[in-house]
Enzyme design. Sequence first.
Site, short mmCIF file in Angstrom:
data_model
loop_
_atom_site.label_atom_id
_atom_site.label_comp_id
_atom_site.label_asym_id
_atom_site.label_seq_id
_atom_site.Cartn_x
_atom_site.Cartn_y
_atom_site.Cartn_z
N ARG A 13 -41.07 1.10 24.10
CA ARG A 13 -39.60 1.01 24.18
C ARG A 13 -39.02 0.11 23.08
O ARG A 13 -38.11 -0.68 23.32
CB ARG A 13 -39.16 0.46 25.55
CG ARG A 13 -39.49 1.32 26.71
CD ARG A 13 -38.79 2.67 26.67
NE ARG A 13 -39.11 3.40 27.87
CZ ARG A 13 -40.24 4.10 28.03
NH1 ARG A 13 -41.10 4.22 27.04
NH2 ARG A 13 -40.48 4.72 29.17
N SER B 48 -33.86 2.85 33.38
CA SER B 48 -34.58 1.58 33.58
C SER B 48 -33.82 0.44 32.92
O SER B 48 -33.55 0.49 31.72
CB SER B 48 -35.97 1.64 32.94
OG SER B 48 -36.64 2.78 33.40
N GLU C 159 -34.58 -3.64 28.99
CA GLU C 159 -34.77 -2.49 28.10
C GLU C 159 -33.42 -2.07 27.50
O GLU C 159 -33.32 -1.61 26.37
CB GLU C 159 -35.37 -1.33 28.91
CG GLU C 159 -35.60 -0.08 28.10
CD GLU C 159 -36.18 1.07 28.93
OE1 GLU C 159 -37.18 0.85 29.64
OE2 GLU C 159 -35.62 2.17 28.84
#
Length: 339
Positions: free
Chosen positions: A165, A239, A334
Amino acid sequence: MLAIEHNVDLQRYNTFKMASKAEFFAVVREKEDVLAAIKWAKEHAQPIFVLGGGANVLLGKKIKGLVLKNEIKGTGVLAEDKDSVLFSGLSGESWIRFVHLAVEAGWYGIENLFLIPGTVGASPVQNIGAYGVELKDCFDHLVAINLETGKEKTFSAKDCRFAYRDSIFKNKLRGKYFIYSVALRLKKKAELKLGYGDIGKCLLEKGIKKPNLKQVIAIIQEIRNSKLPIPAVLPNVGSFYKNPEIGKKEFARLLKEFPDIRSFPAGKKIKIPAAWLIDQAGFKGKRFGDAGVYEKQALILVNHGQATARDILALDAKIKKAVLKKFGIKLEEEVNIIL
Ligand SMILES: Cc1cc2nc3c(=O)[nH]c(=O)nc-3n(C[C@H](O)[C@H](O)[C@H](O)COP(=O)(O)OP(=O)(O)OC[C@H]3O[C@@H](n4cnc5c(N)ncnc54)[C@H](O)[C@@H]3O)c2cc1C
């Protein structure tokens, strides 16, 4: 011609539905618009913020400078041989449509990434990933425009420094480039990754032994719809946190104290699902005003109505503090926080 507006409401441009205003705002539909925006920003000494689908941003009440809403669309095949195809998308193209076109054409590589909301141009920024596949697995190159000079540069996979990520565009080059196009090397021969998450279980239940691409994306759609809140119904950004990676020694210590701790290998490290940590810390389904944690998946923070970035960040701080206290693990966001 580029139209620059003042004080524009961004609520409909972000999936968290945060009430937010752009000091200056312009929609870009072609490369010339980006170059004109760079010129304008320079003349007016304003910073530029690039907005795709707004599916991975937490926006504060006022975004300073010029927000560029990317609507540069189109796809094409750059090269082809008997085994593979170099499939490219302009950065404002919908990622879901891009995957759909690849699947329709019978090209393999990004089917597990079906239904990730947002644009093609944002896909390298956090090296999007799902069900055991990451963008980097089939990434070939991207072309980006320097937001200072207007000059174009081609980035290879190595240049992008992809990680979990993460990429150079989320770190060293954050806010420095407008990603204009992204090219992926997709395979013509069947090569499916079905061993991750519930994909195998779902195929078994349906009695499908040798799935084709269309069956795979149908299953991914089913799994995602059963687990993730639809932003139009319950605003969210997927997320909110990354899954933390810890060393083997630290994991052994945690395992003694929490024998049922969830984990999966990540190279030399061990990844712990952040959802499990947040759930264990008692936050799953909790709500503080309009900021909440999704009842079916603790990794997702949701906006029940009028939550602001400040409300979400207050909840974020509570969660991080509780997880740190209980497990000694520091959670990392994130989502891109733009205040
Ligand atoms: C319901 C839901 C499910 C999700 N599931 C997943 C998932 O499974 N896996 C996953 O990885 N992500 C997932 N996400 C997160 C999100 O979909 C991805 O991060 C997606 O790539 C964001 O695209 P976007 O166009 O909306 O980016 P935005 O939110 O508009 O922007 C994100 C960041 O990228 C930058 N950026 C965007 N476009 C450009 C460009 N052209 N040039 C330079 N910088 C740019 C922005 O400045 C910002 O910093 C999910 C989100 C939601 C809402």
